[in-house]
Design a protein around this motif. Structure first.
Motif, short mmCIF file in Angstrom:
data_model
loop_
_atom_site.label_atom_id
_atom_site.label_comp_id
_atom_site.label_asym_id
_atom_site.label_seq_id
_atom_site.Cartn_x
_atom_site.Cartn_y
_atom_site.Cartn_z
N SER A 147 0.84 -1.19 0.00
CA SER A 147 0.00 0.00 0.00
C SER A 147 0.88 1.24 0.00
O SER A 147 2.05 1.19 0.39
CB SER A 147 -0.93 0.01 1.22
N VAL A 148 0.30 2.33 -0.45
CA VAL A 148 0.99 3.62 -0.45
C VAL A 148 0.12 4.61 0.29
O VAL A 148 -1.07 4.73 0.01
CB VAL A 148 1.25 4.12 -1.89
N LYS A 149 0.69 5.32 1.26
CA LYS A 149 -0.06 6.31 2.03
C LYS A 149 0.55 7.69 1.82
O LYS A 149 1.76 7.85 1.79
CB LYS A 149 -0.04 5.96 3.53
N GLY A 150 -0.31 8.67 1.67
CA GLY A 150 0.14 10.04 1.50
C GLY A 150 -0.30 10.90 2.66
O GLY A 150 -1.47 10.93 3.02
N TYR A 151 0.65 11.61 3.29
CA TYR A 151 0.33 12.50 4.39
C TYR A 151 0.67 13.93 3.97
O TYR A 151 1.80 14.22 3.56
CB TYR A 151 1.14 12.14 5.65
N ASN A 152 -0.29 14.80 4.09
CA ASN A 152 -0.10 16.19 3.69
C ASN A 152 0.06 17.03 4.96
O ASN A 152 -0.92 17.41 5.58
CB ASN A 152 -1.30 16.67 2.88
N PHE A 153 1.30 17.26 5.38
CA PHE A 153 1.53 18.03 6.60
C PHE A 153 2.74 18.93 6.45
O PHE A 153 3.54 18.79 5.53
CB PHE A 153 1.71 17.10 7.82
N ASP A 154 2.86 19.86 7.37
CA ASP A 154 3.98 20.78 7.42
C ASP A 154 5.17 20.05 8.04
O ASP A 154 5.08 19.56 9.17
CB ASP A 154 3.60 22.00 8.25
N LEU A 155 6.27 20.00 7.34
CA LEU A 155 7.45 19.28 7.83
C LEU A 155 7.93 19.82 9.17
O LEU A 155 8.45 19.08 9.99
CB LEU A 155 8.57 19.38 6.79
N LYS A 156 7.70 21.12 9.41
CA LYS A 156 8.17 21.72 10.65
C LYS A 156 7.31 21.37 11.85
O LYS A 156 7.63 21.76 12.98
CB LYS A 156 8.25 23.24 10.48
N LYS A 157 6.22 20.64 11.62
CA LYS A 157 5.33 20.28 12.73
C LYS A 157 5.48 18.82 13.15
O LYS A 157 4.64 18.30 13.89
CB LYS A 157 3.88 20.57 12.34
N LEU A 179 15.73 24.70 -0.05
CA LEU A 179 16.98 24.42 0.64
C LEU A 179 16.81 24.37 2.14
O LEU A 179 17.35 23.49 2.81
CB LEU A 179 18.02 25.49 0.27
N ALA A 180 16.06 25.31 2.70
CA ALA A 180 15.89 25.36 4.15
C ALA A 180 15.20 24.10 4.66
O ALA A 180 15.55 23.57 5.71
CB ALA A 180 15.08 26.60 4.54
N MET A 181 14.22 23.60 3.91
CA MET A 181 13.50 22.41 4.35
C MET A 181 14.35 21.15 4.18
O MET A 181 14.21 20.19 4.94
CB MET A 181 12.19 22.27 3.59
N LYS A 182 15.22 21.12 3.17
CA LYS A 182 16.13 19.99 3.03
C LYS A 182 17.04 19.91 4.26
O LYS A 182 17.27 18.83 4.81
CB LYS A 182 16.97 20.13 1.77
N ILE A 183 17.56 21.05 4.68
CA ILE A 183 18.43 21.09 5.85
C ILE A 183 17.65 20.69 7.11
O ILE A 183 18.15 19.94 7.95
CB ILE A 183 19.05 22.49 6.01
N PRO A 214 15.33 32.42 2.99
CA PRO A 214 15.69 31.30 2.13
C PRO A 214 14.61 30.25 2.00
O PRO A 214 14.63 29.46 1.08
CB PRO A 214 16.94 30.73 2.82
N GLU A 215 13.64 30.24 2.92
CA GLU A 215 12.59 29.23 2.84
C GLU A 215 11.68 29.45 1.64
O GLU A 215 10.95 28.56 1.23
CB GLU A 215 11.76 29.23 4.13
N THR A 216 11.71 30.64 1.07
CA THR A 216 10.84 30.92 -0.06
C THR A 216 11.58 30.84 -1.39
O THR A 216 10.99 31.08 -2.43
CB THR A 216 10.23 32.32 0.06
N VAL A 217 12.86 30.53 -1.36
CA VAL A 217 13.66 30.45 -2.58
C VAL A 217 13.77 29.00 -3.02
O VAL A 217 14.20 28.15 -2.26
CB VAL A 217 15.06 31.05 -2.37
N HIS A 218 13.37 28.71 -4.25
CA HIS A 218 13.41 27.35 -4.75
C HIS A 218 14.82 26.98 -5.18
O HIS A 218 15.53 27.76 -5.80
CB HIS A 218 12.47 27.20 -5.94
#
Length: 247
Positions: free
Chosen positions: A41-51, A70-74, A126-130
């Motif tokens: 099975s595959v499950k998808g969760y739509n949440f904010d990584l920072k939470k 970049l900020a979220m990768k770090i 930087p969180e808004t820069v792709h």
């Protein structure tokens, strides 16, 4: 969320027009479930990584950072470093123009932060820069270059390389003593370039270690009520206690 611009990159997993404006996590899970073998099975969760916290990732064997941020990768790499139990292997993929990039990080080797120069993180937010355009934008004072458009070819090549890296490690073919990067040139007839990733001196992420005084409570935040959580915590205290929760 899926946008029309995602169609060339995701034509194998996106349905048009019903998936447009739908959560990528949910749409991907729904579309791949029909292709799974029996019992999978595959499950998808739509949440904010920072939470979420480190324990949300500690139950996985691999974490793939398919992020344009970049900020979220770090931040995701920090969560993995702080996992109190066995850490998952981190992989990262992406594109820059028509160049595909795939990286796999050894547990004790260089991390995602080691691949990002300080100059790239000097933007006001930087969180808004792709990251697709970051390699150019962060080096320009005006930071006005548009996001670099990438065809489906480079994106597919990046995904295939990540799959090969993961499979090679999972089957024991790659022991992974050092972090590795594989970059593919725009044209198929040109060979890709594979290199080891050197650890960044005094990397603030590589130095992170999980706290020693952590007690792991089994269960998932998706299936555990607050009453269940308080009951589990109370087993560790003989006297009344106060619990502060941030919002």
């Amino acid at each position: 969320y899926y946008e029309p611009d995602n169609i060339p990159k995701s034509s194998f997993v996106i349905r048009y027009p019903e998936d447009i404006n739908k959560s990528k996590a949910h749409a991907l899970a729904d579309n791949l479930t029909t292709r799974c073998k029996e019992g999978c099975s595959v499950k998808g969760y739509n949440f904010d990584l920072k939470k979420i916290g480190p324990l949300a990732l500690s139950e996985f064997d691999y974490v793939i950072l398919a992020l344009d941020n970049l900020a979220m990768k770090i931040f995701a790499q920090k969560l993995v470093k702080l996992c109190p139990e066995q850490r998952p292997i981190v992989l990262s993929c992406g594109t820059t123009g028509e160049f595909s990039e795939a990286m796999i990080f050894a547990p004790n080797g260089a991390c995602v932060r080691c691949t990002i120069p300080d100059e790239w993180l000097l933007a006001e937010n930087p969180e808004t820069v792709h990251s697709c355009a970051a390699k150019i934008n962060y080096l320009l004072p005006q930071k006005t270059l548009p996001i670099v458009s990438t065809s489906g070819i480079a994106s597919m090549k990046s995904a295939i390389d990540i799959d090969e890296m993961l499979t090679s490690h999972a089957t024991g073919k790659n022991i992974l003593t050092k972090s590795q990067r594989y970059v593919q040139a725009p044209y198929p007839q040109k060979n890709g370039h594979s290199t080891f990733i050197a650890p960044l001196s005094n990397c603030p992420v590589c130095s992170l270690t999980p706290p020693l005084d952590v007690t792991v409570l089994k269960g998932s935040t998706y299936h555990t009520t607050l009453r269940d959580l308080l009951t589990k915590i109370s087993n560790y205290y003989t006297k009344p206690f106060k619990l502060k929760v941030h919002v």
